[in-house]
Design a protein around this motif. Structure first.
Motif, PDB file in Angstrom:
ATOM      1  N   ASP A   1     -37.194   1.086  40.946  1.00  0.00           N
ATOM      2  CA  ASP A   1     -37.890   2.173  40.247  1.00  0.00           C
ATOM      3  C   ASP A   1     -39.377   1.869  40.094  1.00  0.00           C
ATOM      4  O   ASP A   1     -40.226   2.745  40.323  1.00  0.00           O
ATOM      5  N   ALA A   2     -39.709   0.637  39.702  1.00  0.00           N
ATOM      6  CA  ALA A   2     -41.114   0.267  39.498  1.00  0.00           C
ATOM      7  C   ALA A   2     -41.883   0.341  40.812  1.00  0.00           C
ATOM      8  O   ALA A   2     -43.028   0.827  40.849  1.00  0.00           O
TER       9      ALA A   2
ATOM     10  N   TYR B   1     -44.695  -7.553  42.350  1.00  0.00           N
ATOM     11  CA  TYR B   1     -43.592  -7.617  41.403  1.00  0.00           C
ATOM     12  C   TYR B   1     -42.699  -8.827  41.671  1.00  0.00           C
ATOM     13  O   TYR B   1     -42.279  -9.057  42.816  1.00  0.00           O
TER      14      TYR B   1
ATOM     15  N   HIS C   1     -34.026  -8.175  33.580  1.00  0.00           N
ATOM     16  CA  HIS C   1     -34.004  -6.822  34.150  1.00  0.00           C
ATOM     17  C   HIS C   1     -33.041  -6.830  35.328  1.00  0.00           C
ATOM     18  O   HIS C   1     -32.644  -7.897  35.815  1.00  0.00           O
ATOM     19  N   ASP C   2     -32.655  -5.633  35.793  1.00  0.00           N
ATOM     20  CA  ASP C   2     -31.763  -5.555  36.932  1.00  0.00           C
ATOM     21  C   ASP C   2     -32.525  -5.133  38.184  1.00  0.00           C
ATOM     22  O   ASP C   2     -33.727  -4.874  38.144  1.00  0.00           O
TER      23      ASP C   2
ATOM     24  N   GLN D   1     -32.227  -2.414  39.986  1.00  0.00           N
ATOM     25  CA  GLN D   1     -32.654  -1.013  39.965  1.00  0.00           C
ATOM     26  C   GLN D   1     -34.007  -0.875  39.287  1.00  0.00           C
ATOM     27  O   GLN D   1     -34.821  -0.029  39.682  1.00  0.00           O
ATOM     28  N   CYS D   2     -34.249  -1.685  38.290  1.00  0.00           N
ATOM     29  CA  CYS D   2     -35.550  -1.662  37.614  1.00  0.00           C
ATOM     30  C   CYS D   2     -36.668  -1.950  38.607  1.00  0.00           C
ATOM     31  O   CYS D   2     -37.730  -1.320  38.579  1.00  0.00           O
TER      32      CYS D   2
ATOM     33  N   ASP E   1     -40.304  -4.605  34.713  1.00  0.00           N
ATOM     34  CA  ASP E   1     -40.066  -3.977  33.413  1.00  0.00           C
ATOM     35  C   ASP E   1     -41.294  -4.030  32.513  1.00  0.00           C
ATOM     36  O   ASP E   1     -41.204  -3.758  31.317  1.00  0.00           O
TER      37      ASP E   1
ATOM     38  N   ASP F   1     -27.628  -8.429  40.759  1.00  0.00           N
ATOM     39  CA  ASP F   1     -27.711  -8.313  39.301  1.00  0.00           C
ATOM     40  C   ASP F   1     -27.052  -9.488  38.586  1.00  0.00           C
ATOM     41  O   ASP F   1     -27.529  -9.916  37.522  1.00  0.00           O
TER      42      ASP F   1
END
Length: 297
Positions: free
Chosen positions: A169-170, A145, A162-163, A165-166, A122, A152
């Motif tokens: 996506d990153a 990361y 953060h979850d 999915q974050c 994030d 979650d």
């Protein structure tokens, strides 16, 4: 059936053309779950001092830390080249101009052949990733990361901020810009299991993750998790259980994942649990023998 796995040392040698050593750098960053942006107190398991070498200090410049790190390693490896490893806390948590200045300062050292940036999913923007994508065209760039868990509920319990999915996506956005991407996962956090982790790591891989760094959960004295564990202990891996877990992960995960690390050993005086009674090299030898006996090479 014999199965090989990719080791970080051999993989990076193929890319750089020689052996390299990471030099850890503390660039004085914080994290958004420490300063109130997404939370306070940081992750419940975290104590960054457990993996920071003596020369690594946010009170020193990047150049000073690199100089001291090189002096430490060159006594034994005089021809070594280095990766500047921005390790402590979230190393993309700042203005783009500041981030550019510290990364470029590291790369100005003639012995530094690339950078490794440890951060949170994030804490990256499109602008930063665009810059790193351009940088990756002229030098080695790895963004690592801290995913920590694929669950979650577990991420919420440890105050991650953060979850999952974050993270997906990153990693996807980073990989599509031609940047090497790694993920860090802690095995043994309360509330998760191996099946779920393996499914989640496959998702990370499908999103573009190239390197995987694993280590067992250690309860570090003085952390919030240490207080929780003292009040209500939960199961932790024994050394043999953890080795069996590693064998399963390698066996069931995609063959092209590069493994950067399997285990972490914090200073014994800082570890509340587990107590394996093994020195670092003893555990590594035990792990290697188990991998070989399971035809993992």
């Amino acid at each position: 059936m014999e199965k090989s796995y990719k080791d970080f040392g051999l993989w990076i040698k193929e890319i750089i053309g020689q052996k390299v050593q990471k030099i850890s750098i503390d660039a004085g960053f914080s994290c958004p779950n420490r300063d109130g942006r997404v939370g306070w107190g940081g992750c419940t398991f975290c104590d960054n001092t457990t993996f920071s070498p003596a020369y690594c200090s946010g009170e020193k410049t990047v150049t000073e830390q690199l100089s001291e790190g090189k002096a430490f390693f060159k006594r034994k490896y005089p021809e070594m080249k280095y990766l500047a490893y921005f390790q402590s806390y979230s190393n993309t948590y700042g203005s783009l101009s500041h981030l550019k200045s510290i990364y470029e300062e590291a790369l100005a050292d003639g012995d530094v052949v690339g950078i490794v940036i440890g951060t949170r999913p994030d804490c990256v923007s499109d602008e930063l990733l665009d810059y790193l994508g351009q940088l990756a065209k002229r030098t080695f760039v790895l963004v690592e990361y801290g995913v920590e868990s694929v669950n979650d509920d577990v991420l919420k319990r440890v105050n991650r901020g953060h979850d999952f999915q974050c993270a997906l996506d990153a990693i996807r956005e980073t990989s599509k810009r031609g940047i090497h991407v790694g993920a860090h996962i802690i095995l043994g956090l309360p509330g998760e299991d191996d099946e779920e982790n393996i499914r989640g790591i496959r998702q990370l891989h499908d999103s573009g993750m190239k390197l995987l760094k694993l280590h067992q959960l250690q309860i570090i004295r003085g952390t919030q998790m240490a207080a929780e564990y003292a009040e209500n202990p939960f199961p932790l891996y024994s050394a043999d259980e953890y080795i069996r877990a590693i064998i399963r992960y390698i066996s069931e995960l995609p063959d092209d994942i590069v493994y950067d690390r399997f285990v972490s050993q914090s200073p014994p005086g800082k570890v509340l649990a587990p107590s394996w009674g093994l020195k670092n090299h003893e555990f590594v030898d035990k792990l290697r023998k188990a991998l070989r006996s399971n035809d993992l090479h």
